[in-house]
Design a protein around this motif. Structure first.
Motif, PDB file in Angstrom:
ATOM      1  N   ALA A 119      10.073  18.110  13.147  1.00  0.00           N
ATOM      2  CA  ALA A 119       9.677  16.811  13.675  1.00  0.00           C
ATOM      3  C   ALA A 119       9.528  15.871  12.494  1.00  0.00           C
ATOM      4  CB  ALA A 119       8.365  16.937  14.419  1.00  0.00           C
ATOM      5  N   PRO A 120       9.681  14.623  12.757  1.00  0.00           N
ATOM      6  CA  PRO A 120       9.528  13.699  11.627  1.00  0.00           C
ATOM      7  C   PRO A 120       8.094  13.750  11.095  1.00  0.00           C
ATOM      8  CG  PRO A 120       9.752  12.488  13.689  1.00  0.00           C
ATOM      9  CD  PRO A 120       9.979  13.928  14.000  1.00  0.00           C
ATOM     10  N   ARG A 121       7.999  13.798   9.808  1.00  0.00           N
ATOM     11  CA  ARG A 121       6.682  13.868   9.179  1.00  0.00           C
ATOM     12  C   ARG A 121       6.007  12.519   9.245  1.00  0.00           C
ATOM     13  NH1 ARG A 121       7.808  17.326   3.721  1.00  0.00           N
ATOM     14  NH2 ARG A 121       8.538  19.188   4.799  1.00  0.00           N
ATOM     15  N   LYS A 122       4.674  12.621   9.481  1.00  0.00           N
ATOM     16  CA  LYS A 122       3.892  11.391   9.496  1.00  0.00           C
ATOM     17  C   LYS A 122       3.508  11.078   8.058  1.00  0.00           C
ATOM     18  CE  LYS A 122       1.866  12.094  14.015  1.00  0.00           C
ATOM     19  NZ  LYS A 122       0.626  12.284  14.766  1.00  0.00           N
ATOM     20  N   LYS A 123       3.628   9.849   7.748  1.00  0.00           N
ATOM     21  CA  LYS A 123       3.231   9.430   6.409  1.00  0.00           C
ATOM     22  C   LYS A 123       1.697   9.361   6.372  1.00  0.00           C
ATOM     23  CE  LYS A 123       7.305   6.780   5.294  1.00  0.00           C
ATOM     24  NZ  LYS A 123       7.836   5.462   4.903  1.00  0.00           N
ATOM     25  N   PRO A 124       1.095   9.968   5.350  1.00  0.00           N
ATOM     26  CA  PRO A 124      -0.374   9.868   5.266  1.00  0.00           C
ATOM     27  C   PRO A 124      -0.781   8.428   5.009  1.00  0.00           C
ATOM     28  CG  PRO A 124       0.510  10.920   3.318  1.00  0.00           C
ATOM     29  CD  PRO A 124       1.668  10.702   4.249  1.00  0.00           C
ATOM     30  N   LYS A 125      -1.911   8.065   5.661  1.00  0.00           N
ATOM     31  CA  LYS A 125      -2.427   6.714   5.474  1.00  0.00           C
ATOM     32  C   LYS A 125      -2.963   6.592   4.052  1.00  0.00           C
ATOM     33  CE  LYS A 125      -3.797   5.974  10.223  1.00  0.00           C
ATOM     34  NZ  LYS A 125      -4.919   5.696  11.122  1.00  0.00           N
ATOM     35  N   PRO A 126      -2.614   5.535   3.405  1.00  0.00           N
ATOM     36  CA  PRO A 126      -3.165   5.364   2.054  1.00  0.00           C
ATOM     37  C   PRO A 126      -4.674   5.124   2.164  1.00  0.00           C
ATOM     38  CG  PRO A 126      -1.955   3.409   2.706  1.00  0.00           C
ATOM     39  CD  PRO A 126      -1.734   4.426   3.790  1.00  0.00           C
ATOM     40  N   GLN A 127      -5.428   5.860   1.338  1.00  0.00           N
ATOM     41  CA  GLN A 127      -6.879   5.701   1.350  1.00  0.00           C
ATOM     42  C   GLN A 127      -7.256   4.431   0.608  1.00  0.00           C
ATOM     43  OE1 GLN A 127      -8.580   9.206  -0.300  1.00  0.00           O
ATOM     44  NE2 GLN A 127      -8.355  10.379   1.594  1.00  0.00           N
ATOM     45  N   LYS A 128      -8.267   3.801   1.180  1.00  0.00           N
ATOM     46  CA  LYS A 128      -8.754   2.586   0.541  1.00  0.00           C
ATOM     47  C   LYS A 128      -9.535   2.983  -0.697  1.00  0.00           C
ATOM     48  CE  LYS A 128      -9.193   0.023   4.818  1.00  0.00           C
ATOM     49  NZ  LYS A 128     -10.104  -0.647   5.731  1.00  0.00           N
TER      50      LYS A 128
END
Length: 144
Positions: free
Chosen positions: A25-34
């Motif tokens: 499945a397409p990988r989800k990009k991790p959300k950049p941490q603030k």
């Protein structure tokens, strides 16, 4: 056909064990941490600052109270020293006024009193009659 069947079999095994190297499945990009502070951290920081402020205010109030008590204690100690000095002066005055020499001097100078002679003393019994003169006995008793 055998080769094609084998190839499909290998391909199924590769997919089954994840060896085909293709993502399923397409990988989800991790959300950049603030990089900033979160709201929870801000709340904790504010709470810590308020607690530290309350502790500092309590420390200041406690120090001021202790200083006022120390001042009052020093005032009482000073009054105590003054009273001790006054008591000492009064003791000296009482001693000097009740001293037998002072009493004798006042009696003779201000009141005009004198020691009686042996002829001026009357004894009720012969046993009361002193061997020495009455004035000598009075002087001995007064100075001993």
């Amino acid at each position: 056909m055998i080769a094609a069947e084998k190839w499909y079999e290998y391909q199924e095994n590769y997919q089954k064990y994840g060896l085909d190297m293709k993502p399923k499945a397409p990988r989800k990009k991790p959300k950049p941490q603030k990089s900033g502070i979160t709201a929870k951290d801000k709340t904790r920081l504010l709470l810590l600052t308020v607690v530290a402020g309350i502790l500092c205010i309590g420390l200041i109030i406690t120090t001021a109270f202790a200083a006022s008590i120390k001042y009052e204690t020093n005032q009482i100690i000073q009054q105590n020293h003054e009273l001790e000095a006054e008591i000492e002066n009064l003791n000296v005055a009482v001693y000097s006024e009740s001293n037998i020499e002072a009493l004798e001097e006042k009696a003779m100078d201000k009141q005009g009193m004198v020691y009686p002679s042996s002829k001026q003393v009357v004894y009720l019994t012969e046993e009361d009659l002193p061997k020495d003169g009455f004035a000598d006995i009075m002087r001995k008793q007064a100075y001993n």
